[in-house]
Motif scaffolding. Structure first.
Motif, PDB file in Angstrom:
ATOM      1  N   LEU A   1     -33.409  82.573  28.774  1.00 36.08           N
ATOM      2  CA  LEU A   1     -31.971  82.290  28.816  1.00 36.08           C
ATOM      3  C   LEU A   1     -31.341  82.373  27.428  1.00 36.08           C
ATOM      4  O   LEU A   1     -30.207  82.824  27.287  1.00 36.08           O
ATOM      5  CB  LEU A   1     -31.723  80.923  29.448  1.00 36.08           C
ATOM      6  N   LEU A   2     -32.067  81.955  26.415  1.00 36.67           N
ATOM      7  CA  LEU A   2     -31.561  82.033  25.043  1.00 36.67           C
ATOM      8  C   LEU A   2     -31.622  83.464  24.509  1.00 36.67           C
ATOM      9  O   LEU A   2     -30.760  83.879  23.734  1.00 36.67           O
ATOM     10  CB  LEU A   2     -32.366  81.103  24.135  1.00 36.67           C
ATOM     11  N   ALA A   3     -32.611  84.223  24.955  1.00 40.60           N
ATOM     12  CA  ALA A   3     -32.765  85.601  24.478  1.00 40.60           C
ATOM     13  C   ALA A   3     -31.645  86.510  24.963  1.00 40.60           C
ATOM     14  O   ALA A   3     -31.319  87.502  24.301  1.00 40.60           O
ATOM     15  CB  ALA A   3     -34.122  86.163  24.920  1.00 40.60           C
ATOM     16  N   ILE A   4     -31.028  86.168  26.082  1.00 42.31           N
ATOM     17  CA  ILE A   4     -29.975  87.034  26.629  1.00 42.31           C
ATOM     18  C   ILE A   4     -28.835  87.226  25.630  1.00 42.31           C
ATOM     19  O   ILE A   4     -28.518  88.365  25.273  1.00 42.31           O
ATOM     20  CB  ILE A   4     -29.500  86.522  28.000  1.00 42.31           C
ATOM     21  N   PRO A   5     -28.173  86.156  25.148  1.00 39.38           N
ATOM     22  CA  PRO A   5     -27.106  86.406  24.169  1.00 39.38           C
ATOM     23  C   PRO A   5     -27.624  86.978  22.848  1.00 39.38           C
ATOM     24  O   PRO A   5     -26.917  87.732  22.176  1.00 39.38           O
ATOM     25  CB  PRO A   5     -26.456  85.034  23.965  1.00 39.38           C
ATOM     26  N   ILE A   6     -28.859  86.652  22.486  1.00 38.36           N
ATOM     27  CA  ILE A   6     -29.441  87.216  21.259  1.00 38.36           C
ATOM     28  C   ILE A   6     -29.537  88.736  21.383  1.00 38.36           C
ATOM     29  O   ILE A   6     -29.127  89.477  20.488  1.00 38.36           O
ATOM     30  CB  ILE A   6     -30.813  86.587  20.952  1.00 38.36           C
ATOM     31  N   PHE A   7     -30.069  89.210  22.507  1.00 40.90           N
ATOM     32  CA  PHE A   7     -30.183  90.653  22.710  1.00 40.90           C
ATOM     33  C   PHE A   7     -28.815  91.312  22.851  1.00 40.90           C
ATOM     34  O   PHE A   7     -28.637  92.462  22.452  1.00 40.90           O
ATOM     35  CB  PHE A   7     -31.052  90.979  23.927  1.00 40.90           C
ATOM     36  N   MET A   8     -27.835  90.595  23.392  1.00 38.14           N
ATOM     37  CA  MET A   8     -26.508  91.179  23.550  1.00 38.14           C
ATOM     38  C   MET A   8     -25.846  91.458  22.200  1.00 38.14           C
ATOM     39  O   MET A   8     -25.031  92.378  22.097  1.00 38.14           O
ATOM     40  CB  MET A   8     -25.619  90.298  24.424  1.00 38.14           C
ATOM     41  N   VAL A   9     -26.210  90.706  21.169  1.00 36.53           N
ATOM     42  CA  VAL A   9     -25.691  91.002  19.825  1.00 36.53           C
ATOM     43  C   VAL A   9     -26.116  92.411  19.437  1.00 36.53           C
ATOM     44  O   VAL A   9     -25.292  93.247  19.049  1.00 36.53           O
ATOM     45  CB  VAL A   9     -26.185  89.978  18.781  1.00 36.53           C
ATOM     46  N   ALA A  10     -27.409  92.692  19.568  1.00 40.35           N
ATOM     47  CA  ALA A  10     -27.927  94.005  19.194  1.00 40.35           C
ATOM     48  C   ALA A  10     -27.472  95.094  20.165  1.00 40.35           C
ATOM     49  O   ALA A  10     -27.029  96.169  19.738  1.00 40.35           O
ATOM     50  CB  ALA A  10     -29.453  93.968  19.133  1.00 40.35           C
ATOM     51  N   LEU A  11     -27.560  94.806  21.465  1.00 35.69           N
ATOM     52  CA  LEU A  11     -27.188  95.823  22.449  1.00 35.69           C
ATOM     53  C   LEU A  11     -25.721  96.220  22.336  1.00 35.69           C
ATOM     54  O   LEU A  11     -25.371  97.375  22.574  1.00 35.69           O
ATOM     55  CB  LEU A  11     -27.496  95.329  23.866  1.00 35.69           C
TER      56      LEU A  11
END
Length: 157
Positions: free
Chosen positions: A71-81
């Motif tokens: 759940l925490l990785a989702i917004p983290i990956f959205m920064v890069a994506l």
């Protein structure tokens, strides 16, 4: 004797690419998301519950930890994506992920209705929802290029 004359000039307003706006919004969302959890440690009893292996009503297990990490990785990956995906995929990913995050963010406040820290959670959720609304707006209103006519570089009227 010369006097200095102040010439006030307007600052140049540069256009920020949509990808950068989205990445910045996801980074802001991520920091708020994390700091809400960190600040919640100051709520009386939270650390005591963690030390005995409970978060809210959930036992702290490897499954719980993996779920929290995802759940925490989702917004983290959205920064890069948001910076790396091509425009069409980027727009779709931001619309889908932000839409899914909206009810998830709201859920975090429901458990605190009438609780002693209700205002803290409601403010945090309101800020998260504001950022998610910005993300949805940026993605929804992504500028489009004019279709080409096949006659050089002139767009259709």
């Amino acid at each position: 004797m010369r006097t200095r004359q102040s010439t006030a000039t307007a600052l140049e307003e540069q256009q920020v690419p949509v990808k950068a706006k989205l990445a910045a919004a996801w980074a802001s969302f991520m920091f708020l998301y994390i700091y809400m959890d960190i600040l919640a440690f100051y709520k009386p009893g939270v650390v005591d519950d963690i030390l005995i292996g409970v978060v809210w009503e959930f036992d702290i297990t490897q499954t719980w930890a993996i779920t929290a990490l995802i759940l925490l990785a989702i917004p983290i990956f959205m920064v890069a994506l948001s910076m790396l995906l091509p425009a069409r995929a980027n727009r779709i990913a931001n619309l889908v992920v932000a839409s899914i995050q909206v009810p998830f963010a709201a859920f975090n406040a429901v458990g605190e209705l009438g609780g002693s820290w209700m205002y803290f959670y409601f403010l945090g959720v309101a800020l998260e929802l504001f950022i998610l609304a910005l993300i949805l707006r940026y993605a929804w209103t992504w500028p489009r290029t004019a279709p080409m006519t096949g006659r050089g570089d002139q767009p259709r009227p």
